[in-house]
Every structure is written in C-alpha cells, then in structure tokens.
Design a protein around this motif. Structure first.
Motif, mmCIF file in Angstrom:
data_model
loop_
_atom_site.group_PDB
_atom_site.id
_atom_site.type_symbol
_atom_site.label_atom_id
_atom_site.label_comp_id
_atom_site.label_asym_id
_atom_site.label_seq_id
_atom_site.Cartn_x
_atom_site.Cartn_y
_atom_site.Cartn_z
ATOM 1 N N ARG A 185 -85.616 69.472 12.007
ATOM 2 C CA ARG A 185 -84.329 69.139 12.153
ATOM 3 C C ARG A 185 -83.619 68.202 11.345
ATOM 4 N N GLU A 186 -84.618 67.187 10.694
ATOM 5 C CA GLU A 186 -84.223 66.056 9.810
ATOM 6 C C GLU A 186 -83.753 67.113 8.663
ATOM 7 N N ILE A 187 -84.640 68.141 7.918
ATOM 8 C CA ILE A 187 -84.110 68.818 6.784
ATOM 9 C C ILE A 187 -82.963 69.495 6.993
ATOM 10 N N HIS A 188 -82.803 69.923 8.124
ATOM 11 C CA HIS A 188 -81.480 70.899 8.527
ATOM 12 C C HIS A 188 -80.444 70.089 8.527
ATOM 13 N N ASP A 189 -80.453 69.130 9.230
ATOM 14 C CA ASP A 189 -79.274 68.188 9.231
ATOM 15 C C ASP A 189 -78.853 67.456 8.019
ATOM 16 N N GLY A 190 -79.930 67.002 7.257
ATOM 17 C CA GLY A 190 -79.551 66.269 5.835
ATOM 18 C C GLY A 190 -79.679 67.036 4.800
ATOM 19 N N PRO A 191 -80.760 67.391 4.105
ATOM 20 C CA PRO A 191 -80.556 67.755 2.582
ATOM 21 C C PRO A 191 -80.069 69.259 2.616
ATOM 22 N N ALA A 192 -80.579 70.306 3.515
ATOM 23 C CA ALA A 192 -80.012 71.522 3.659
ATOM 24 C C ALA A 192 -78.692 71.663 3.480
ATOM 25 N N GLN A 193 -77.825 70.736 4.475
ATOM 26 C CA GLN A 193 -76.457 70.939 4.696
ATOM 27 C C GLN A 193 -75.861 70.362 3.401
ATOM 28 N N MET A 194 -76.502 69.082 2.906
ATOM 29 C CA MET A 194 -75.880 68.720 1.666
ATOM 30 C C MET A 194 -75.977 69.606 0.233
ATOM 31 N N LEU A 195 -77.208 70.260 0.258
ATOM 32 C CA LEU A 195 -77.167 71.233 -0.595
ATOM 33 C C LEU A 195 -76.255 72.467 -0.663
ATOM 34 N N ALA A 196 -75.987 72.856 0.758
ATOM 35 C CA ALA A 196 -75.059 73.801 0.814
ATOM 36 C C ALA A 196 -73.353 73.406 0.290
ATOM 37 N N ASN A 197 -73.154 72.154 0.758
ATOM 38 C CA ASN A 197 -71.952 71.536 0.335
ATOM 39 C C ASN A 197 -71.629 71.428 -1.153
ATOM 40 N N ALA A 219 -63.273 65.181 -11.396
ATOM 41 C CA ALA A 219 -63.319 64.335 -10.531
ATOM 42 C C ALA A 219 -64.029 65.322 -9.094
ATOM 43 N N GLU A 220 -64.188 66.419 -9.222
ATOM 44 C CA GLU A 220 -65.179 67.128 -8.394
ATOM 45 C C GLU A 220 -66.591 66.995 -8.770
ATOM 46 N N ILE A 221 -66.742 66.973 -9.896
ATOM 47 C CA ILE A 221 -68.197 66.673 -10.688
ATOM 48 C C ILE A 221 -68.633 65.750 -10.172
ATOM 49 N N LYS A 222 -67.829 64.308 -10.192
ATOM 50 C CA LYS A 222 -68.150 63.122 -9.776
ATOM 51 C C LYS A 222 -68.437 63.093 -8.271
ATOM 52 N N SER A 223 -67.758 63.644 -7.495
ATOM 53 C CA SER A 223 -68.069 63.740 -6.181
ATOM 54 C C SER A 223 -69.105 64.574 -5.824
ATOM 55 N N MET A 224 -69.601 65.626 -6.623
ATOM 56 C CA MET A 224 -70.871 66.340 -6.434
ATOM 57 C C MET A 224 -72.199 65.543 -6.739
ATOM 58 N N ARG A 225 -71.579 64.598 -7.741
ATOM 59 C CA ARG A 225 -72.897 63.726 -8.239
ATOM 60 C C ARG A 225 -73.283 62.924 -6.982
ATOM 61 N N LYS A 226 -72.183 62.180 -6.416
ATOM 62 C CA LYS A 226 -72.661 61.444 -5.212
ATOM 63 C C LYS A 226 -73.315 62.116 -4.002
ATOM 64 N N MET A 227 -72.997 63.330 -3.815
ATOM 65 C CA MET A 227 -73.757 64.310 -2.739
ATOM 66 C C MET A 227 -74.920 64.547 -3.406
ATOM 67 N N VAL A 228 -75.279 64.666 -4.700
ATOM 68 C CA VAL A 228 -76.868 65.004 -5.057
ATOM 69 C C VAL A 228 -77.618 63.662 -4.829
ATOM 70 N N ARG A 229 -76.808 62.607 -5.250
ATOM 71 C CA ARG A 229 -77.639 61.341 -5.061
ATOM 72 C C ARG A 229 -77.973 61.131 -3.583
ATOM 73 N N SER A 230 -76.977 61.316 -2.641
ATOM 74 C CA SER A 230 -77.194 61.223 -1.331
ATOM 75 C C SER A 230 -78.322 62.173 -0.937
ATOM 76 N N SER A 231 -78.384 63.367 -1.445
ATOM 77 C CA SER A 231 -79.284 64.347 -0.815
ATOM 78 C C SER A 231 -80.583 63.926 -1.341
ATOM 79 N N LEU A 232 -80.743 63.374 -2.528
ATOM 80 C CA LEU A 232 -82.040 62.722 -3.275
ATOM 81 C C LEU A 232 -82.707 61.730 -2.361
ATOM 82 N N TYR A 233 -81.786 60.957 -1.665
ATOM 83 C CA TYR A 233 -82.053 59.719 -0.886
ATOM 84 C C TYR A 233 -82.601 60.341 0.152
ATOM 85 N N GLU A 234 -81.979 61.400 0.901
ATOM 86 C CA GLU A 234 -82.403 61.903 2.242
ATOM 87 C C GLU A 234 -83.968 62.563 2.053
#
Length: 381
Positions: A185-197, A219-234
């Motif tokens: 459930r945690e992987i589905h709600d966290g990293p999996a959805q982030m990686l899809a985004n 600008a989109e690349i910078k936004s993606m970088r934040k998402m990758v960082r958040s996914s890594l944290y999760e």
C-alpha cells in the motif's frame, strides 16, 4: 491419527522452510558476488578517472601559463597598438581568445571528471556496505539453518496439542501478509504514483522542447527533479520503516531524535521533542514498539492532519513508559468510524499487546492529542 497427520504436515512445512532458507542463502551469496564484481569494476573505473583528473589538472596548469603569457602579450599590444600592424593585433586577440576558450573547456571537463570521481567513491562506499550486510546476513542465515535442521524438529515433542501448532503457523502467515499489504500500500500510494507522474512529465518535457520552448522545458525538468527527490525520500523512508538500524545500535531516544530531525527537515514541519527520565536502554521489544508508535503518529500528523507544529514527549517513569504526541492539524471526529484507518488500528493493537492504554483526543480545526501509557517493570533489562 489426525494428530499424526498434522505432525507429518508440520514436518513437511519444516522441510519447506529449510529449502526456503537455503535458497535465500544462495540468493544472498549471488547478490554479494554481483556486488563484488561491480565493486571491482568501479574500482578500476575510479583509478582510471583519478588518473584522467591528474592529467587534466596538469594540462590545465600548462594552458593557464600560456593564457597568462598571451594576456600579457595582449596587454602589451593594446598599450602600444600603434607599433603593431592590424594583422599582428588580430592574431594576438584571436590567440588569447582561443587559449581562454580551451582553458574554460578543459576546466569544465576537469570538474565533470571530479564529480564522476566523487560519485564513484560514493557508489563504492555503498557497495562496501552492501557486501558487509550481505555477508552478515548470510552468516545469520547459516545459524538459523543450523538451528532449523538440528534443533527445530524437537518442537513436535514440545507442542502437546495440534491445534496450537496450527494457530502458531496461521499467526505467522497472517503477520507476514499484513506486513506485505502495508508495504504494498505504501509503495502504491507513494513511489509508484510519483514515478508515473515523472514519466508523464518526461513526455511533456520532450513535447515542450520539440515545440521550441527551452525555458518551459527547463522549468518542467526542475519540477521533475523535485518529484524524483521526493520519490527517493519515500523509498528510503519505506526501507527505514522496515527496520531502523540505529534502534539496535543507539536505542530508543537517539533513534527517535534522528527520525524527528529527518522528518522535520524534509517536510518543513516544526517538531519539538522532549525526553523525561533517565535515558537508558530498555528491552528491545519496548524500544521497537514505542518507535513505531511515535513514527505512526508523526506520519499521520504530517500527511493527513497537515500540521505545522508537532510535539513529542517520552517519559520513562518508575513503573510506566509514557508517550504523548500532539499536533495543531485539522483534526477529526474520533466518534466517527473511518474506513481503512489502518494507522490508528495498528497503534491500538500494538499498545494492547503490552497491556497498555491509548487515549486519542481530536477536535476538528484544532488538532489531535495521542497519549499512551504502558507498564514498565517488564521493560527493565
């Protein structure tokens, strides 16, 4: 006859367990060997990179001397330009510019090699840790395997009722399935959805760049970088949730402090921590339980309550262990039963296992207070 049949079934289960443990040991050995192979490859690559860095530094120093001489020459030409022909002046200017450009490119390539060298060193360190952990785990599995094959079959003689055997196995399976569901459930709600985004964003970057909008693509690349960082944290958080090693090495109070500091920094939430009583090691099962309780309450406050201030207080009394977590989040109505409130259910069940008491008070728009008290005498070492 039925008991004998169940005994045979248990023997079959034990044989299966031995096979699983042996296969696990082989898989761990395979992982260790792959890590060693990669370690050797990275080590060779690191040595080569270090040598290239030294070469670039030496070439850069030589080129820098040439640049200084050319600048000096350029200064002389600029100062006494009436003494030189137009062709000589242009040659000096072009030569100086070319040398400066070469030096800038060389230094840039040198910086890239330095970054590669540092990354290789970090990866080697991680591989060293992986190899050590794999070896340690393999040793532990060898001990477990010896215990199972030599001693565990005597369990049949110690268990008098076949029903107890069945319930024991079912509880183990149930606990495993619950843990698997939680992690899934945690992987589905966290990293999996982030990686899809991130995948969708990468397609958007590609389309934006092809349509001729580099700034928008950046600008989109910078936004993606934040998402990758958040996914890594999760991902790291899920790994940490499985078993924080600091809990075994340092104990309850230092581990909670470390967890609070990390959570506060990443989520930009103020978390105040207070420890009352003597800071000392207690029985490991109590340390694990209280860490998990604090962890669950803090995560609920950060993710669901959207709190900006969380206070955590642990009190080690003579006869009790007390834990109080308060937040200023949006709160909820405790009288309304919510579907899939796994976090609070798990906290209640964990506290009940230790004959403790948990009191949850929450007011919508004000916040939540969770107070836990567990008998302490059995926690003493």
């Amino acid at each position: 006859m039925a008991v004998k049949t169940r005994d045979k079934d248990l023997d079959y289960i034990l044989d299966e367990m031995v096979d699983v443990v042996e296969n696990s040991k082989g898989e761990i050995f395979h992982i260790s060997e792959e890590a060693r192979s990669e370690h050797e490859q990275l080590l060779r690559e690191l040595e080569y990179t270090k040598q290239k860095v030294l070469e670039y530094i030496e070439d850069g120093d030589k080129l820098e001397q040439n640049v200084r001489y050319s600048r000096k020459r350029l200064s002389e030409v600029s100062k006494y330009f009436d003494r030189y022909s137009e062709e000589e002046i242009r040659e000096v200017y072009e030569s100086t510019h070319e040398l400066q450009t070469k030096l800038a490119m060389l230094r840039q390539e040198e910086r890239a090699l330095r970054m590669k060298r540092d990354d290789l060193e970090r990866r080697l360190q991680n591989l060293d840790n992986t190899i050590k952990r794999a070896e340690n785990l393999a040793n532990k599995i060898s001990i477990i395997l010896t215990y199972i094959t030599d001693d565990f079959r005597q369990v049949n003689e110690m268990i008098e009722e076949a029903k107890e055997k069945q319930e024991f196995g079912l509880k183990i399976i149930e606990a495993q399935e619950e843990e698997r569901k939680r992690i899934s459930r945690e992987i589905h709600d966290g990293p999996a959805q982030m990686l899809a985004n991130i995948l969708l964003r990468s397609e958007l970057v590609d389309r934006t760049f092809r349509e001729g909008s580099p700034d928008d693509a950046l600008a989109e690349i910078k936004s993606m970088r934040k998402m990758v960082r958040s996914s890594l944290y999760e991902v790291r958080r899920i790994i940490y949730d499985l078993r924080p090693m600091a809990l075994d090495d340092l104990g309850l109070i230092p581990t909670i402090k470390k967890y609070i500091n990390t959570t506060s920094e990443y989520n930009n939430v103020k978390i105040e921590f207070t420890s009352i009583g003597e800071v000392k090691r207690i029985n490991q099962k109590y340390e694990i339980a209280f860490f998990r309780l604090a962890q669950e309450a803090i995560q609920n406050a950060v993710k669901h309550a959207e709190a900006t201030l969380i206070t955590v207080k642990i009190e080690i009394c003579t006869r009790n262990l007390n834990l109080v977590i308060t937040d200023n989040g949006k709160g909820f109505d405790p009288n309304i039963k919510r579907d899939k409130s796994f976090g609070l259910m798990g906290m209640k069940e964990r506290v009940e296992m230790f004959d403790g008491i948990i009191d949850i008070k929450s007011t919508i728009g004000i916040g939540t207070n969770i107070a836990i008290r567990v008998p302490y005498e059995r926690a003493l070492i």
